[in-house]
Motif scaffolding. Structure first.
Motif, mmCIF file in Angstrom:
data_model
loop_
_atom_site.group_PDB
_atom_site.id
_atom_site.type_symbol
_atom_site.label_atom_id
_atom_site.label_comp_id
_atom_site.label_asym_id
_atom_site.label_seq_id
_atom_site.Cartn_x
_atom_site.Cartn_y
_atom_site.Cartn_z
ATOM 1 N N SER A 68 79.227 82.689 52.405
ATOM 2 C CA SER A 68 78.829 81.587 53.292
ATOM 3 C C SER A 68 79.704 80.351 53.128
ATOM 4 N N ILE A 69 80.411 80.224 51.985
ATOM 5 C CA ILE A 69 81.276 79.051 51.799
ATOM 6 C C ILE A 69 82.755 79.405 51.988
ATOM 7 N N THR A 70 83.007 80.599 52.503
ATOM 8 C CA THR A 70 84.393 81.014 52.786
ATOM 9 C C THR A 70 84.524 81.637 54.169
ATOM 10 N N ASP A 71 83.493 81.473 55.006
ATOM 11 C CA ASP A 71 83.494 82.161 56.299
ATOM 12 C C ASP A 71 84.117 81.357 57.434
ATOM 13 N N GLY A 72 84.546 80.117 57.169
ATOM 14 C CA GLY A 72 85.146 79.295 58.216
ATOM 15 C C GLY A 72 84.157 78.757 59.221
ATOM 16 N N LEU A 73 82.866 78.823 58.925
ATOM 17 C CA LEU A 73 81.824 78.288 59.796
ATOM 18 C C LEU A 73 81.214 77.051 59.148
ATOM 19 N N ASN A 74 80.776 76.089 59.972
ATOM 20 C CA ASN A 74 80.197 74.834 59.474
ATOM 21 C C ASN A 74 81.177 74.151 58.526
ATOM 22 N N THR A 75 82.196 73.551 59.122
ATOM 23 C CA THR A 75 83.323 73.038 58.344
ATOM 24 C C THR A 75 83.612 71.565 58.627
ATOM 25 N N PHE A 76 84.345 70.967 57.692
ATOM 26 C CA PHE A 76 84.901 69.626 57.878
ATOM 27 C C PHE A 76 86.412 69.739 57.849
ATOM 28 N N THR A 77 87.062 69.324 58.928
ATOM 29 C CA THR A 77 88.518 69.345 59.031
ATOM 30 C C THR A 77 89.058 67.942 58.798
ATOM 31 N N LEU A 78 90.001 67.811 57.882
ATOM 32 C CA LEU A 78 90.571 66.515 57.533
ATOM 33 C C LEU A 78 91.788 66.232 58.401
ATOM 34 N N THR A 79 91.816 65.050 59.031
ATOM 35 C CA THR A 79 92.954 64.666 59.862
ATOM 36 C C THR A 79 93.830 63.616 59.199
ATOM 37 N N SER A 80 93.277 62.799 58.306
ATOM 38 C CA SER A 80 94.086 61.834 57.556
ATOM 39 C C SER A 80 93.313 61.371 56.324
ATOM 40 N N SER A 81 94.041 60.808 55.373
ATOM 41 C CA SER A 81 93.415 60.330 54.145
ATOM 42 C C SER A 81 94.301 59.277 53.493
ATOM 43 N N SER A 82 93.699 58.480 52.630
ATOM 44 C CA SER A 82 94.442 57.463 51.877
ATOM 45 C C SER A 82 93.676 57.189 50.590
ATOM 46 N N TYR A 83 94.358 56.577 49.607
ATOM 47 C CA TYR A 83 93.670 56.285 48.351
ATOM 48 C C TYR A 83 93.900 54.840 47.930
ATOM 49 N N LYS A 84 93.011 54.375 47.059
ATOM 50 C CA LYS A 84 93.097 53.010 46.540
ATOM 51 C C LYS A 84 92.689 53.012 45.079
ATOM 52 N N LEU A 85 93.432 52.267 44.260
ATOM 53 C CA LEU A 85 93.135 52.145 42.835
ATOM 54 C C LEU A 85 92.434 50.816 42.573
ATOM 55 N N ASN A 86 91.414 50.848 41.705
ATOM 56 C CA ASN A 86 90.689 49.631 41.339
ATOM 57 C C ASN A 86 90.458 49.599 39.835
ATOM 58 N N GLN A 87 90.727 48.444 39.230
ATOM 59 C CA GLN A 87 90.439 48.289 37.808
ATOM 60 C C GLN A 87 88.948 48.101 37.624
ATOM 61 N N ASP A 88 88.350 48.910 36.803
ATOM 62 C CA ASP A 88 86.912 48.848 36.553
ATOM 63 C C ASP A 88 86.698 48.805 35.043
ATOM 64 N N GLY A 89 86.750 47.603 34.483
ATOM 65 C CA GLY A 89 86.677 47.453 33.035
ATOM 66 C C GLY A 89 87.914 48.060 32.397
ATOM 67 N N LEU A 90 87.735 49.012 31.473
ATOM 68 C CA LEU A 90 88.864 49.666 30.819
ATOM 69 C C LEU A 90 89.278 50.950 31.542
ATOM 70 N N ASN A 91 88.687 51.214 32.673
ATOM 71 C CA ASN A 91 88.985 52.421 33.437
ATOM 72 C C ASN A 91 89.584 52.069 34.795
ATOM 73 N N VAL A 92 90.214 53.062 35.428
ATOM 74 C CA VAL A 92 90.731 52.896 36.783
ATOM 75 C C VAL A 92 89.939 53.814 37.710
ATOM 76 N N GLY A 93 89.295 53.212 38.693
ATOM 77 C CA GLY A 93 88.575 53.989 39.688
ATOM 78 C C GLY A 93 89.481 54.297 40.871
ATOM 79 N N ILE A 94 89.452 55.531 41.347
ATOM 80 C CA ILE A 94 90.260 55.934 42.504
ATOM 81 C C ILE A 94 89.318 56.322 43.626
ATOM 82 N N GLY A 95 89.490 55.715 44.765
ATOM 83 C CA GLY A 95 88.710 56.040 45.950
ATOM 84 C C GLY A 95 89.617 56.644 47.008
ATOM 85 N N VAL A 96 89.252 57.789 47.513
ATOM 86 C CA VAL A 96 90.033 58.475 48.548
ATOM 87 C C VAL A 96 89.220 58.481 49.836
#
Length: 235
Positions: free
Chosen positions: A126-154
């Motif tokens: 059911s998770i490899t049948d190509g039915l009920n899907t999300f197709t990605l057309t574009s994406s981007s990412y951003k880095l944020n300092q969060d204390g001593l860690n770096v958070g990445i949001g895509v």
């Protein structure tokens, strides 16, 4: 003059009679589309596969790659709308930031015996049948300092396709972090051609479908055009 008034009255009555039929038809069409199209929201986390272990990301300047392959399972937590039919998914192998493309469909939604868990003998069809899907057309990412860690949001932009072929617009995001790091340090690794591996992730997606009122408006405009042509014919 009497003949003209009679024709005008007939046209008016025909237009009035056509409106309920058109609106009923449009509402029926809108209801059917909404029932079939994917709509609502999903929150998910990386899943688990016996042997390879948890689903993870490798992050580079140009792309995200996902492991394990050929299936990177995700476990669906909370849902709204008709996404409640799913508890798992299979996420694509790669997001390419440089070319703004991805292995598509990027997510294939379905259900597993245990959400997001692939154990020996698990049916993953059911998770490899190509039915009920999300197709990605574009994406981007951003880095944020969060204390001593770096958070990445895509940010994810694309569309959903239901099992019966209806399309709904949508988007979403992936989030993960690099511990004990700085934005400058992460950027230095990425810009030198390096990558950061073994990153766990979570995310969410949402889908929207056309409002019935929008379809209704288009239907009334269509009726008006038909009656306009009819008036020209009888004039």
């Amino acid at each position: 003059m009497i003949g003209f008034k009679s024709k005008l009255l007939n046209a008016t009555l025909a237009f009035t009679a056509a409106i309920p039929l058109a609106t009923a038809g449009m509402f029926t069409s809108a209801g059917s589309a909404q029932a079939a199209a994917l709509n609502g929201e999903i929150q998910f986390n990386g899943g688990f596969t016996a042997g390879p272990g948890s689903s993870q990301i490798t992050f580079s300047q140009d792309a995200l790659t996902f492991t394990p392959q050929p299936i990177t399972p995700i476990a669906i937590g909370s849902t709204t709308g008709n996404f409640s039919a799913f508890n798992s998914g299979n996420i694509g192998n790669i997001i390419s930031f440089s070319s703004k493309v991805a292995d598509n469909p990027f997510i294939d939604f379905g259900s597993l015996t245990y959400p997001g868990f692939i154990l020996p003998g698990t049916d993953t069809s059911s998770i490899t049948d190509g039915l009920n899907t999300f197709t990605l057309t574009s994406s981007s990412y951003k880095l944020n300092q969060d204390g001593l860690n770096v958070g990445i949001g895509v940010a994810l932009f694309g569309y959903f396709t239901s099992a019966t072929g209806e399309i709904s617009n949508g988007g979403g995001n992936l989030t993960f972090q690099v511990n004990n790091a700085s934005v400058a340090g992460v950027n230095s690794i990425l810009s030198s051609g390096g990558s950061i591996s073994n990153l766990t992730f979570s995310g969410g997606t949402f889908a929207t479908v056309p409002e019935p009122t929008t379809l209704l408006g288009l239907g009334i405009v269509g009726v008006g055009m038909v009656m306009s042509r009819r008036r020209k014919t009888v004039a």
